[in-house]
Design a protein around this motif. Structure first.
Motif, PDB file in Angstrom:
ATOM      1  N   ALA A 182      -5.021   1.193  -1.110  1.00 17.55           N
ATOM      2  CA  ALA A 182      -3.939   1.920  -0.421  1.00 17.55           C
ATOM      3  C   ALA A 182      -2.576   1.283  -0.710  1.00 17.55           C
ATOM      4  O   ALA A 182      -1.577   1.981  -0.929  1.00 17.55           O
ATOM      5  N   LYS A 183      -2.517  -0.038  -0.721  1.00 20.10           N
ATOM      6  CA  LYS A 183      -1.260  -0.714  -1.002  1.00 20.10           C
ATOM      7  C   LYS A 183      -0.848  -0.522  -2.462  1.00 20.10           C
ATOM      8  O   LYS A 183       0.352  -0.345  -2.759  1.00 20.10           O
ATOM      9  N   LEU A 184      -1.818  -0.522  -3.372  1.00 22.40           N
ATOM     10  CA  LEU A 184      -1.506  -0.243  -4.781  1.00 22.40           C
ATOM     11  C   LEU A 184      -0.895   1.146  -4.929  1.00 22.40           C
ATOM     12  O   LEU A 184       0.106   1.329  -5.636  1.00 22.40           O
ATOM     13  N   GLU A 185      -1.500   2.120  -4.280  1.00 22.94           N
ATOM     14  CA  GLU A 185      -0.994   3.499  -4.341  1.00 22.94           C
ATOM     15  C   GLU A 185       0.441   3.567  -3.815  1.00 22.94           C
ATOM     16  O   GLU A 185       1.314   4.202  -4.415  1.00 22.94           O
ATOM     17  N   GLN A 186       0.679   2.918  -2.684  1.00 27.55           N
ATOM     18  CA  GLN A 186       2.009   2.935  -2.074  1.00 27.55           C
ATOM     19  C   GLN A 186       3.040   2.279  -2.987  1.00 27.55           C
ATOM     20  O   GLN A 186       4.135   2.817  -3.215  1.00 27.55           O
ATOM     21  N   MET A 187       2.710   1.122  -3.545  1.00 20.33           N
ATOM     22  CA  MET A 187       3.678   0.379  -4.343  1.00 20.33           C
ATOM     23  C   MET A 187       3.922   1.005  -5.705  1.00 20.33           C
ATOM     24  O   MET A 187       5.017   0.884  -6.265  1.00 20.33           O
ATOM     25  N   MET A 188       2.931   1.679  -6.250  1.00 16.79           N
ATOM     26  CA  MET A 188       3.125   2.332  -7.542  1.00 16.79           C
ATOM     27  C   MET A 188       4.041   3.546  -7.432  1.00 16.79           C
ATOM     28  O   MET A 188       4.511   4.069  -8.439  1.00 16.79           O
ATOM     29  N   ARG A 189       4.311   3.996  -6.228  1.00 12.11           N
ATOM     30  CA  ARG A 189       5.232   5.108  -6.016  1.00 12.11           C
ATOM     31  C   ARG A 189       6.683   4.626  -5.848  1.00 12.11           C
ATOM     32  O   ARG A 189       7.579   5.440  -5.647  1.00 12.11           O
ATOM     33  N   THR A 190       6.888   3.316  -5.920  1.00  8.99           N
ATOM     34  CA  THR A 190       8.230   2.764  -5.802  1.00  8.99           C
ATOM     35  C   THR A 190       8.812   2.492  -7.180  1.00  8.99           C
ATOM     36  O   THR A 190       8.102   2.455  -8.187  1.00  8.99           O
ATOM     37  N   GLN A 191      10.096   2.271  -7.225  1.00 11.04           N
ATOM     38  CA  GLN A 191      10.797   2.052  -8.489  1.00 11.04           C
ATOM     39  C   GLN A 191      10.303   0.807  -9.214  1.00 11.04           C
ATOM     40  O   GLN A 191      10.278   0.769 -10.452  1.00 11.04           O
TER      41      GLN A 191
END
Length: 239
Positions: A182-191
């Protein structure tokens, strides 16, 4: 328990040794760096491993194809290894994180007894394996602790809050794989997602959920291979 080994990089700090081979294929004893890792996993009872490849993947695939024994290792090719750091690599292989697993840096070697200690330690969602020494430099992946609880992790932590270092071996159990995905998914959506290290995700989980513990293997033998000097030091490896 399965293992995921991050071995996509060339290892530019090891040039010219890695001019025509990935870091994980450097010769160590009678095998390779990757071979040592897989042999250790196999002796500790691990029976499934995914090796993430990138630079000259055919060499790694040939190494895996030539192995026999109870541990079944397969390759997962990351075509973006030159433009993305290892958080993105973990995101690409996230579907392999569907059960309890070990996440291992491709340049970390350790003795079987160390791995057995990690595997037999109390079950925790996310556990970072750590070691301690007198002082830490800018290249160490330092950790801030509260007891065994991880409060922060990163190379930029100051000396006053650096209580140990991560050796590049993490264990995920129970809810841990889901938390990490879940954290990987969230962070990969950031710049900055593509250029981040996966331990930035561990740091974020620790700071927001408190679900990250540590396990000290102080006194056990391990080695990290970042430079030519590190590689030469493997000649005296006793495990």
């Amino acid at each position: 328990m399965k293992a995921i080994i991050l071995s996509a990089g060339r290892g530019s700090r090891l040039l010219p040794l890695t001019e025509s081979m990935p870091k994980c294929m450097l010769p160590v004893k009678n095998t390779t760096l990757l071979g040592c890792q897989l042999d250790t996993l196999e002796r500790a009872g691990i029976r499934q491993a995914t090796v993430v490849t990138g630079f000259l993947p055919g060499l790694v695939e040939a190494e895996l194809a030539g192995r026999s024994g109870p541990l079944k290792a397969s390759a997962f090719f990351n075509p973006f290894f030159q433009v993305a750091d290892n958080l993105a690599t973990c995101w690409m292989v996230r579907e392999q994180m569907n059960e309890d697993f070990l996440l291992i840096n491709g340049d970390t070697l350790f003795e079987v007894a160390l791995l057995q200690d990690v595997l037999s330690s109390p079950a925790r969602p996310i556990q970072v394996t750590i070691d301690r020494k007198a002082s830490y430099d800018s290249d160490d992946m330092k950790v801030t602790l509260e007891g065994t609880h991880l409060k922060a992790i990163g190379k930029s932590l100051g000396q006053s809050v650096s209580h140990a270092e991560s050796i590049g071996l993490l264990r995920f159990m129970g809810s841990g794989p889901g938390l990490f995905r879940a954290k990987l998914e969230q962070m990969m959506r950031t710049q900055d997602g593509v250029s981040a290290w996966f331990l930035k995700a561990i740091d974020a989980i620790a700071r927001t959920t408190g679900e990250v513990e540590t396990f000290s293997i102080q006194g056990r033998a391990w080695a990290e291979v970042d430079t030519v000097e590190d590689f030469k030091a493997l000649e005296s490896l006793s495990f």
